[in-house]
Motif scaffolding. Structure first.
Motif, PDB file in Angstrom:
ATOM      1  N   ALA A 357     -13.787 -15.910 -21.729  1.00 47.61           N
ATOM      2  CA  ALA A 357     -14.670 -16.456 -20.947  1.00 47.61           C
ATOM      3  C   ALA A 357     -14.961 -17.586 -21.403  1.00 47.61           C
ATOM      4  O   ALA A 357     -14.946 -19.020 -20.793  1.00 47.61           O
ATOM      5  N   LEU A 358     -15.105 -18.009 -22.763  1.00 47.03           N
ATOM      6  CA  LEU A 358     -15.776 -19.041 -23.345  1.00 47.03           C
ATOM      7  C   LEU A 358     -14.607 -20.098 -23.444  1.00 47.03           C
ATOM      8  O   LEU A 358     -14.823 -21.160 -23.654  1.00 47.03           O
ATOM      9  N   ALA A 359     -13.587 -19.593 -23.599  1.00 49.98           N
ATOM     10  CA  ALA A 359     -12.144 -20.473 -23.674  1.00 49.98           C
ATOM     11  C   ALA A 359     -12.068 -21.208 -22.638  1.00 49.98           C
ATOM     12  O   ALA A 359     -11.767 -22.565 -22.402  1.00 49.98           O
ATOM     13  N   ARG A 360     -12.008 -20.410 -21.501  1.00 45.52           N
ATOM     14  CA  ARG A 360     -12.079 -21.266 -20.249  1.00 45.52           C
ATOM     15  C   ARG A 360     -13.088 -22.104 -19.829  1.00 45.52           C
ATOM     16  O   ARG A 360     -12.733 -23.460 -19.294  1.00 45.52           O
ATOM     17  N   ALA A 361     -14.270 -21.805 -20.129  1.00 44.23           N
ATOM     18  CA  ALA A 361     -15.508 -22.782 -19.981  1.00 44.23           C
ATOM     19  C   ALA A 361     -15.451 -23.904 -20.836  1.00 44.23           C
ATOM     20  O   ALA A 361     -15.706 -24.929 -20.431  1.00 44.23           O
ATOM     21  N   ASP A 362     -14.837 -23.708 -22.090  1.00 42.78           N
ATOM     22  CA  ASP A 362     -14.449 -24.834 -22.992  1.00 42.78           C
ATOM     23  C   ASP A 362     -13.488 -25.911 -22.361  1.00 42.78           C
ATOM     24  O   ASP A 362     -13.758 -26.944 -22.605  1.00 42.78           O
ATOM     25  N   HIS A 363     -12.473 -25.195 -21.945  1.00 44.61           N
ATOM     26  CA  HIS A 363     -11.305 -26.083 -21.095  1.00 44.61           C
ATOM     27  C   HIS A 363     -12.276 -27.006 -20.019  1.00 44.61           C
ATOM     28  O   HIS A 363     -11.778 -28.263 -19.923  1.00 44.61           O
ATOM     29  N   ALA A 364     -12.928 -26.223 -19.327  1.00 46.83           N
ATOM     30  CA  ALA A 364     -13.682 -27.042 -18.326  1.00 46.83           C
ATOM     31  C   ALA A 364     -14.603 -27.996 -18.845  1.00 46.83           C
ATOM     32  O   ALA A 364     -14.734 -29.025 -18.221  1.00 46.83           O
ATOM     33  N   LEU A 365     -15.245 -27.817 -19.865  1.00 42.81           N
ATOM     34  CA  LEU A 365     -16.037 -28.876 -20.758  1.00 42.81           C
ATOM     35  C   LEU A 365     -15.515 -29.854 -21.078  1.00 42.81           C
ATOM     36  O   LEU A 365     -15.688 -31.137 -20.990  1.00 42.81           O
ATOM     37  N   TYR A 366     -13.933 -29.839 -21.469  1.00 44.05           N
ATOM     38  CA  TYR A 366     -13.196 -30.729 -22.159  1.00 44.05           C
ATOM     39  C   TYR A 366     -12.840 -31.502 -20.860  1.00 44.05           C
ATOM     40  O   TYR A 366     -12.815 -32.970 -20.951  1.00 44.05           O
ATOM     41  N   ALA A 367     -12.693 -31.048 -19.789  1.00 45.97           N
ATOM     42  CA  ALA A 367     -12.246 -31.683 -18.593  1.00 45.97           C
ATOM     43  C   ALA A 367     -13.364 -32.609 -18.147  1.00 45.97           C
ATOM     44  O   ALA A 367     -13.070 -33.844 -17.725  1.00 45.97           O
ATOM     45  N   ALA A 368     -14.569 -32.062 -18.148  1.00 42.22           N
ATOM     46  CA  ALA A 368     -15.658 -33.038 -17.746  1.00 42.22           C
ATOM     47  C   ALA A 368     -15.898 -34.052 -18.744  1.00 42.22           C
ATOM     48  O   ALA A 368     -16.313 -35.261 -18.524  1.00 42.22           O
ATOM     49  N   LYS A 369     -15.770 -33.889 -20.118  1.00 48.31           N
ATOM     50  CA  LYS A 369     -15.883 -34.868 -21.019  1.00 48.31           C
ATOM     51  C   LYS A 369     -14.577 -36.131 -21.024  1.00 48.31           C
ATOM     52  O   LYS A 369     -14.960 -37.249 -20.818  1.00 48.31           O
ATOM     53  N   THR A 370     -13.388 -35.645 -20.788  1.00 45.86           N
ATOM     54  CA  THR A 370     -12.515 -36.445 -20.492  1.00 45.86           C
ATOM     55  C   THR A 370     -12.503 -37.297 -19.180  1.00 45.86           C
ATOM     56  O   THR A 370     -11.670 -38.404 -19.003  1.00 45.86           O
ATOM     57  N   GLY A 371     -13.089 -36.522 -18.238  1.00 49.43           N
ATOM     58  CA  GLY A 371     -13.344 -37.343 -16.866  1.00 49.43           C
ATOM     59  C   GLY A 371     -14.344 -38.450 -16.757  1.00 49.43           C
ATOM     60  O   GLY A 371     -14.620 -38.771 -15.656  1.00 49.43           O
ATOM     61  N   GLY A 372     -15.175 -38.904 -17.834  1.00 52.08           N
ATOM     62  CA  GLY A 372     -16.073 -39.485 -17.709  1.00 52.08           C
ATOM     63  C   GLY A 372     -17.580 -39.191 -18.192  1.00 52.08           C
ATOM     64  O   GLY A 372     -18.440 -39.949 -18.542  1.00 52.08           O
ATOM     65  N   ARG A 373     -17.654 -37.942 -18.815  1.00 53.60           N
ATOM     66  CA  ARG A 373     -18.885 -37.247 -18.976  1.00 53.60           C
ATOM     67  C   ARG A 373     -19.959 -37.484 -17.969  1.00 53.60           C
ATOM     68  O   ARG A 373     -19.837 -38.147 -16.926  1.00 53.60           O
ATOM     69  N   ASN A 374     -21.066 -36.770 -18.285  1.00 55.21           N
ATOM     70  CA  ASN A 374     -22.231 -36.698 -17.409  1.00 55.21           C
ATOM     71  C   ASN A 374     -21.891 -36.083 -15.875  1.00 55.21           C
ATOM     72  O   ASN A 374     -22.140 -36.648 -14.941  1.00 55.21           O
ATOM     73  N   ARG A 375     -21.102 -34.864 -16.286  1.00 52.56           N
ATOM     74  CA  ARG A 375     -20.573 -34.540 -15.041  1.00 52.56           C
ATOM     75  C   ARG A 375     -20.513 -33.021 -15.268  1.00 52.56           C
ATOM     76  O   ARG A 375     -20.481 -32.405 -16.178  1.00 52.56           O
ATOM     77  N   VAL A 376     -19.956 -32.340 -14.090  1.00 57.73           N
ATOM     78  CA  VAL A 376     -19.984 -30.657 -14.143  1.00 57.73           C
ATOM     79  C   VAL A 376     -18.514 -30.654 -13.660  1.00 57.73           C
ATOM     80  O   VAL A 376     -18.009 -30.952 -12.650  1.00 57.73           O
ATOM     81  N   SER A 377     -17.744 -29.734 -14.557  1.00 58.69           N
ATOM     82  CA  SER A 377     -16.456 -29.236 -14.035  1.00 58.69           C
ATOM     83  C   SER A 377     -16.255 -27.769 -14.039  1.00 58.69           C
ATOM     84  O   SER A 377     -16.862 -27.030 -15.052  1.00 58.69           O
ATOM     85  N   VAL A 378     -15.528 -27.331 -12.966  1.00 58.26           N
ATOM     86  CA  VAL A 378     -15.137 -25.732 -12.956  1.00 58.26           C
ATOM     87  C   VAL A 378     -13.997 -25.492 -13.609  1.00 58.26           C
ATOM     88  O   VAL A 378     -12.998 -26.271 -13.520  1.00 58.26           O
ATOM     89  N   GLY A 379     -14.181 -24.239 -14.370  1.00 58.11           N
ATOM     90  CA  GLY A 379     -12.890 -23.877 -15.171  1.00 58.11           C
ATOM     91  C   GLY A 379     -11.627 -23.361 -14.222  1.00 58.11           C
ATOM     92  O   GLY A 379     -12.189 -22.867 -13.215  1.00 58.11           O
ATOM     93  N   VAL A 380     -10.557 -23.661 -14.701  1.00 55.24           N
ATOM     94  CA  VAL A 380      -9.256 -23.016 -14.001  1.00 55.24           C
ATOM     95  C   VAL A 380      -8.967 -21.522 -14.340  1.00 55.24           C
ATOM     96  O   VAL A 380      -9.692 -21.013 -15.366  1.00 55.24           O
ATOM     97  N   GLY A 381      -8.059 -20.981 -13.858  1.00 53.83           N
ATOM     98  CA  GLY A 381      -8.012 -19.403 -14.182  1.00 53.83           C
ATOM     99  C   GLY A 381      -9.027 -18.541 -13.579  1.00 53.83           C
ATOM    100  O   GLY A 381      -9.159 -17.551 -14.221  1.00 53.83           O
ATOM    101  N   GLN A 382      -9.769 -18.936 -12.637  1.00 55.71           N
ATOM    102  CA  GLN A 382     -10.623 -18.051 -12.076  1.00 55.71           C
ATOM    103  C   GLN A 382     -10.132 -16.867 -11.708  1.00 55.71           C
ATOM    104  O   GLN A 382      -9.473 -16.597 -10.622  1.00 55.71           O
ATOM    105  N   LEU A 383     -10.777 -15.867 -12.196  1.00 52.31           N
ATOM    106  CA  LEU A 383     -10.475 -14.484 -12.006  1.00 52.31           C
ATOM    107  C   LEU A 383     -11.321 -13.650 -10.907  1.00 52.31           C
ATOM    108  O   LEU A 383     -12.529 -13.947 -10.961  1.00 52.31           O
ATOM    109  N   LYS A 384     -10.838 -12.897  -9.968  1.00 57.66           N
ATOM    110  CA  LYS A 384     -11.555 -12.296  -9.106  1.00 57.66           C
ATOM    111  C   LYS A 384     -12.532 -11.026  -9.712  1.00 57.66           C
ATOM    112  O   LYS A 384     -11.856 -10.304 -10.581  1.00 57.66           O
TER     113      LYS A 384
END
Length: 388
Positions: A357-384
């Motif tokens: 779960a931390l790895a998925r959240a970390d990927h989402a964090l990386y997406a938020a930073k590369t997307g311009g920072r100061n934003r929230v990004s949702v992780g992919v591979g969301q499981l039910k």
């Protein structure tokens, strides 16, 4: 019939033994500062009882005043140890004048050649007030002490009552003396013996209890921000994840990073960087619920677990946190700095390991930073989330 002199000898040896035991503990461990004061108090009280035991043999009138003075000083030191242990402010302002006044009254009584009964009443009242003060410190409503602390407080209260009974007995029986077989004196020395045993071991355990709590805090709390550290975060998150699984309740996870943290250190210095971390932790705390779990994983990287929160709720919480941090300017040498954060959000699957779960959240964090920072990004591979 109880031999009161034997009681005095036992109290003397016992108190000195406790003093040596506590001094050895304080020397061999990172003990509480109050332990040394307590050891000194026990040593002085032990000496006082030995002086009282020797007095009938030597028949020196000066020994009575010396023994009483030592006992009063030792009891005052014991009260001082409680004040230091409980971290009471300005305790010496009240204790030192009262102790000086009690000693002045003691030697004044000797100068006026008051009889033994009147001296006994004076000592009983002084020791009773000291013991009553200890009981109040340990049992007062705002103390929030442990069961052990309250047991010691009750013990001091019982001794204060015994001193009051002894003083009353002295006032009502003009022929009483310290070594008489009167029931009040028996009760006094029995209470003193119980006080020595319970409070001796009790205070040692009380200090150890506080030292152990401090060691646990050092092992689980990040000293800079006051948040839990990486190890404690993993432990608490795993417990929260298992509880969510049993309750079939969603649980969300965020990875949070302070934007351009290296720039803050390079431009304003590492001290300002530390202030940024402290400011973020304090600001984030105002936007979280009591049962949310936030920890510092290292550097400027933080993680947050939101029990009983689905993805939609987690996104709203992340946005609220982001705006709260942005609205709290960081003071720097060049004026206020608008600090921002980037956040990656996921929902932990019921059977998912926390590292995944931390790895998925970390990927989402990386997406938020590369997307311009100061934003929230949702992780992919969301499981039910599956219960059971």
């Amino acid at each position: 019939m109880i031999d009161i002199r034997t009681f005095m000898l036992v109290l003397g040896i016992g108190n000195i033994g406790f003093a040596l035991l506590m001094a050895g503990y304080a020397r061999g461990a990172a003990s509480h500062p109050a332990m040394r004061i307590w050891a000194g108090a026990r040593l002085v009280q032990g000496a006082a009882h030995l002086v009282g035991w020797l007095q009938p043999e030597l028949a020196w009138s000066a020994l009575v005043a010396t023994g009483n003075a030592l006992l009063m000083i030792g009891t005052a030191l014991e009260l001082a140890a409680y004040c230091v242990f409980l971290a009471l402010p300005r305790w010496a302002v009240a204790l030192l004048p009262f102790t000086a006044l009690a000693l002045l009254a003691l030697y004044g009584a000797q100068a006026l050649r008051l009889d033994a009964v009147q001296g006994m009443v004076l000592m009983s009242m002084a020791l009773g007030l000291f013991s009553l003060a200890m009981a109040w410190l340990l049992l007062r409503p705002g103390a929030h002490g442990s069961v052990l602390q309250r047991l010691i407080g009750v013990n001091n209260l019982v001794f204060a009552v015994a001193m009051a009974v002894r003083a009353w007995h002295g006032l009502g029986h003009t022929h009483a003396s310290l070594l008489s077989a009167a029931g009040a004196h028996h009760a006094t020395f029995i209470a003193g013996y119980i006080l020595m045993i319970v409070n001796g071991f009790g205070f040692l355990l009380l200090c150890k209890e506080k030292d152990d709590a401090r060691m646990v805090q050092l092992a689980t709390i990040d000293s800079l921000t006051g948040l839990i550290n990486r190890h404690a975060f993993f432990d608490r998150t795993d417990s929260a994840r298992m509880l969510a699984r049993r309750q079939c309740s969603p649980i969300a996870l965020m990875m949070i990073d302070i934007d351009h943290f290296k720039r803050i250190n390079d431009c304003f210095g590492h001290a300002t960087g530390d202030e940024a971390l402290v400011l973020f932790a304090a600001t984030a705390g105002t936007a979280l619920r009591d049962h949310d779990i936030m920890g510092r994983l290292g550097g400027e990287e933080f993680a947050l677990v939101l029990p009983a929160t689905d993805l939609e709720g987690a996104i709203l919480a992340a946005e609220r946190l982001r705006m709260t941090v942005a609205a709290a300017p960081l003071p720097t040498s060049a004026g206020a700095y608008a600090m921002t954060i980037s956040v990656g959000v996921v929902v932990i699957d019921a059977h998912e390991h926390i590292n995944a779960a931390l790895a998925r959240a970390d990927h989402a964090l990386y997406a938020a930073k590369t997307g311009g920072r100061n934003r929230v990004s949702v992780g992919v591979g969301q499981l039910k989330v599956v219960c059971g």
